[in-house]
Write an enzyme that holds these catalytic residues in place. Structure first.
Site, PDB file in Angstrom:
ATOM      1  N   LYS A  39       0.819  -1.216   0.000  1.00  0.00           N
ATOM      2  CA  LYS A  39       0.000   0.000   0.000  1.00  0.00           C
ATOM      3  C   LYS A  39       0.849   1.260   0.000  1.00  0.00           C
ATOM      4  CE  LYS A  39      -4.233  -1.801   1.975  1.00  0.00           C
ATOM      5  NZ  LYS A  39      -5.221  -1.743   3.083  1.00  0.00           N
ATOM      6  N   CYS A  81     -13.972  -4.496   9.859  1.00  0.00           N
ATOM      7  CA  CYS A  81     -14.577  -4.340   8.532  1.00  0.00           C
ATOM      8  C   CYS A  81     -14.650  -5.681   7.807  1.00  0.00           C
ATOM      9  CB  CYS A  81     -13.859  -3.267   7.718  1.00  0.00           C
ATOM     10  SG  CYS A  81     -12.146  -3.617   7.410  1.00  0.00           S
TER      11      CYS A  81
END
Ligand code: ZN
Length: 219
Positions: free
Chosen positions: A83, A185
């Site tokens: 990322k 999540c």
């Protein structure tokens, strides 16, 4: 220093002005965690023209990220790019004037002080309380402001900590560092817009700190 045209609309804002824009330009910002919050925070602050932006994440882009993590593209997921690397690639195309530093690693007690050293502000894009407690401890010790954020399902929260001005994370959530939530999540999901809202709030708190208005952060 002449304010470049690209920042003119920001420098025109009375709370920022030319002096504030220069201060933003001279800042070092560290974003720890480049998921739903961190990727969107980095996007806003790179566009705002921070001097240097340190991007920290140990994780890799996957297809589940694209719904809410505003810096990443299909190719990043297809290639499982780190990322921090994918974020830097994209941000360098958005604002090449920023000095980017990429750290593909987790934040631990051995490296946290080195990572945040010299930071004007640290932004939290993490998903766990253990690392937030580490960041808090280091920030209190080093006198560096930091901004907590979290989001899940349809809600989120943030808090701004400025040593000497506000209580710290441990004052607000004592002993939370060992806490793990069954709700993540991965289990209950997260609405895309809530990630952008919390990231925007964290970024606006950061801008207050960058322009020297520590006394005006949200209490
Ligand atoms: Zn405290």
């Amino acid at each position: 220093m002449i304010i470049p045209e690209r920042y003119s609309r920001q420098a025109l804002v009375s709370e920022i002005g030319e002096a504030g824009q220069k201060a933003i330009r001279q800042s070092r910002v560290v974003v720890i965690g480049l998921g739903a919050l961190g990727s969107n925070i980095a996007n806003i602050l790179a566009r705002a023209g921070v001097g240097s932006l340190c991007l920290v994440d140990r994780d890799f882009v996957d297809w589940t990220n694209l719904q809410r993590q505003g810096l990443y593209e299909e190719e990043d997921a297809a290639n499982s790019l780190p990322k921090a690397v994918a974020a830097k690639n994209r941000l360098a195309r958005i604002n090449s004037e920023v000095d980017y530093e990429v750290i593909v690693d987790d934040v631990n007690s051995g490296n946290v002080e080195k990572i945040i050293s010299g930071a004007t502000v640290v932004l939290d894009g993490l998903d766990n309380f253990y690392t937030r407690a580490l960041i808090n401890e280091a920030c209190v010790k080093m006198g560096i402001p930091w901004i907590y954020g979290g989001c899940i399902a349809t809600y989120g929260s943030t808090a701004t900590f400025v040593p000497g001005i506000t209580p710290c994370f441990n004052c607000l959530f004592p002993g939370v560092s060992g806490h793990t939530s069954p709700f993540t999540c991965d289990t209950v999901g997260v609405l895309g817009p809530i990630a952008f809202m919390v990231a925007a709030w964290e970024a606006s708190e950061a801008l207050k700190i960058l322009v020297g208005k520590q006394d005006q952060v949200s209490r």
